[in-house]
Scaffold this motif. Structure first.
Motif, PDB file in Angstrom:
ATOM      1  N   MET A 154       3.082   2.274   9.850  1.00  0.00           N
ATOM      2  CA  MET A 154       2.906   2.741   8.479  1.00  0.00           C
ATOM      3  C   MET A 154       1.695   2.086   7.825  1.00  0.00           C
ATOM      4  N   LEU A 155       1.410   0.833   8.195  1.00  0.00           N
ATOM      5  CA  LEU A 155       0.243   0.157   7.642  1.00  0.00           C
ATOM      6  C   LEU A 155      -1.037   0.857   8.088  1.00  0.00           C
ATOM      7  N   GLU A 156      -1.131   1.183   9.371  1.00  0.00           N
ATOM      8  CA  GLU A 156      -2.339   1.880   9.828  1.00  0.00           C
ATOM      9  C   GLU A 156      -2.493   3.225   9.121  1.00  0.00           C
ATOM     10  N   GLU A 157      -1.416   3.980   9.016  1.00  0.00           N
ATOM     11  CA  GLU A 157      -1.481   5.286   8.368  1.00  0.00           C
ATOM     12  C   GLU A 157      -1.893   5.156   6.908  1.00  0.00           C
ATOM     13  N   TRP A 166      -9.631  -3.598   2.893  1.00  0.00           N
ATOM     14  CA  TRP A 166      -9.193  -2.499   2.049  1.00  0.00           C
ATOM     15  C   TRP A 166      -7.711  -2.592   1.729  1.00  0.00           C
ATOM     16  N   GLY A 167      -7.387  -2.029   0.560  1.00  0.00           N
ATOM     17  CA  GLY A 167      -6.002  -1.989   0.114  1.00  0.00           C
ATOM     18  C   GLY A 167      -5.915  -1.181  -1.165  1.00  0.00           C
ATOM     19  N   ILE A 194       0.841  -1.198   0.000  1.00  0.00           N
ATOM     20  CA  ILE A 194       0.000   0.000   0.000  1.00  0.00           C
ATOM     21  C   ILE A 194       0.877   1.250   0.000  1.00  0.00           C
ATOM     22  N   TRP A 195       1.953   1.235   0.767  1.00  0.00           N
ATOM     23  CA  TRP A 195       2.821   2.420   0.821  1.00  0.00           C
ATOM     24  C   TRP A 195       4.152   2.223   0.090  1.00  0.00           C
ATOM     25  N   LYS A 196       4.452   0.994  -0.320  1.00  0.00           N
ATOM     26  CA  LYS A 196       5.684   0.741  -1.070  1.00  0.00           C
ATOM     27  C   LYS A 196       5.308   0.006  -2.359  1.00  0.00           C
ATOM     28  N   PRO A 197       4.882   0.731  -3.400  1.00  0.00           N
ATOM     29  CA  PRO A 197       4.326   0.108  -4.609  1.00  0.00           C
ATOM     30  C   PRO A 197       5.353  -0.694  -5.394  1.00  0.00           C
ATOM     31  N   PRO A 198       4.861  -1.563  -6.263  1.00  0.00           N
ATOM     32  CA  PRO A 198       5.753  -2.294  -7.160  1.00  0.00           C
ATOM     33  C   PRO A 198       6.286  -1.356  -8.241  1.00  0.00           C
TER      34      PRO A 198
END
Length: 247
Positions: free
Chosen positions: A174-177, A83-84, A21-25
């Motif tokens: 970071m996942l929660e944010e 969600w994602g 979610i915060w570190k895209p491919p």
């Protein structure tokens, strides 16, 4: 099971529910927030190569089929939507990205496919059609799957764990944010409860340090260090960030 033909017609979509979610491919040209159904996100996967080590594994998220989850004892309720973010990979980059993902997801994750529902307004009379997405899941049969854990013990374990990618608590926070930034409805009670427990433990640790000092030295009633002969503190630099193994 992997489908080698998936993405052959410029339709390669990847669903991320953890670090993706915060570190895209690499090479994605579209990022769409949304959700999938029929799964429950939990910090029940061990991480030996990114947020922990083989000797002291950290904890990262995986997805559990809801039908299986309902047979387990879990202190946390779960929403019916997970969600994602979904990423579209252009056809010319599919082979490269698939190879990248297969390497990134080696620690107990396997390829599955699921319908993904793009986020849309409740006032939208014609919501977008579901998109078939590839998703990496640590199935209960994989050796890194841990199953239900006591939330307080899990939070404490996350706080003390770290690996080549950094501290395990960073992953949790970071996942929660990242989840809260997707939609007003995209929060995850399991994740947020672990964050709240972790913050409480951190606060308690700060109080203890305030009483005993950074090096564990006792302080007098005025808060002054009673013994200042301890070794000088050195800030430990973080290791170079590696690619996450999780989704």
């Amino acid at each position: 099971m992997a489908d080698d033909s998936f993405g052959a017609y410029d339709d390669f979509w990847l669903f991320g529910y953890g670090s993706l979610i915060w570190k895209p491919p690499p090479h994605y040209d579209q990022r769409v927030p949304g959700y999938i159904e029929g799964y429950v996100r939990r910090f029940w996967q061990a991480s030996e190569d990114h947020r922990g080590t083989p000797e002291a594994p950290g904890r990262v998220v995986t997805l559990i089929d809801r039908a299986h989850w309902e047979t387990l004892v879990d202190e946390h309720p779960s929403p019916h939507l997970t969600w994602g973010a979904a990423y579209h990979i252009p056809q010319q980059h599919v082979a490269e990205v698939r190879n990248y993902l297969d390497i990134r997801e080696i620690n107990g994750y396997s390829i599955q496919y699921t319908p993904f529902h793009p986020s849309h307004s409740a006032a939208d009379p014609s919501p977008p059609k579901p998109i078939k997405c590839l998703v990496y899941i640590g199935l209960p049969s994989n050796p890194q799957f841990l199953g239900p854990q006591d939330p307080q013990e899990l939070a404490a374990h996350i706080l003390k764990s770290r690996g080549p990618s950094g501290e395990n608590r960073e992953y949790l926070f970071m996942l929660e944010e990242a989840l809260l930034g997707l939609s007003p409805e995209s929060g995850d009670g399991h994740v947020s409860d672990l964050v709240a427990r972790s913050r409480e433990i951190e606060a308690e640790e700060k109080v203890k340090k305030g009483v005993h000092g950074e090096n564990g030295d006792a302080k007098d009633a005025d808060g002054r260090r009673a013994d200042i002969g301890g070794a000088e503190l050195h800030k430990v630099g973080s290791t170079e960030e590696q690619e996450e193994v999780e989704k």
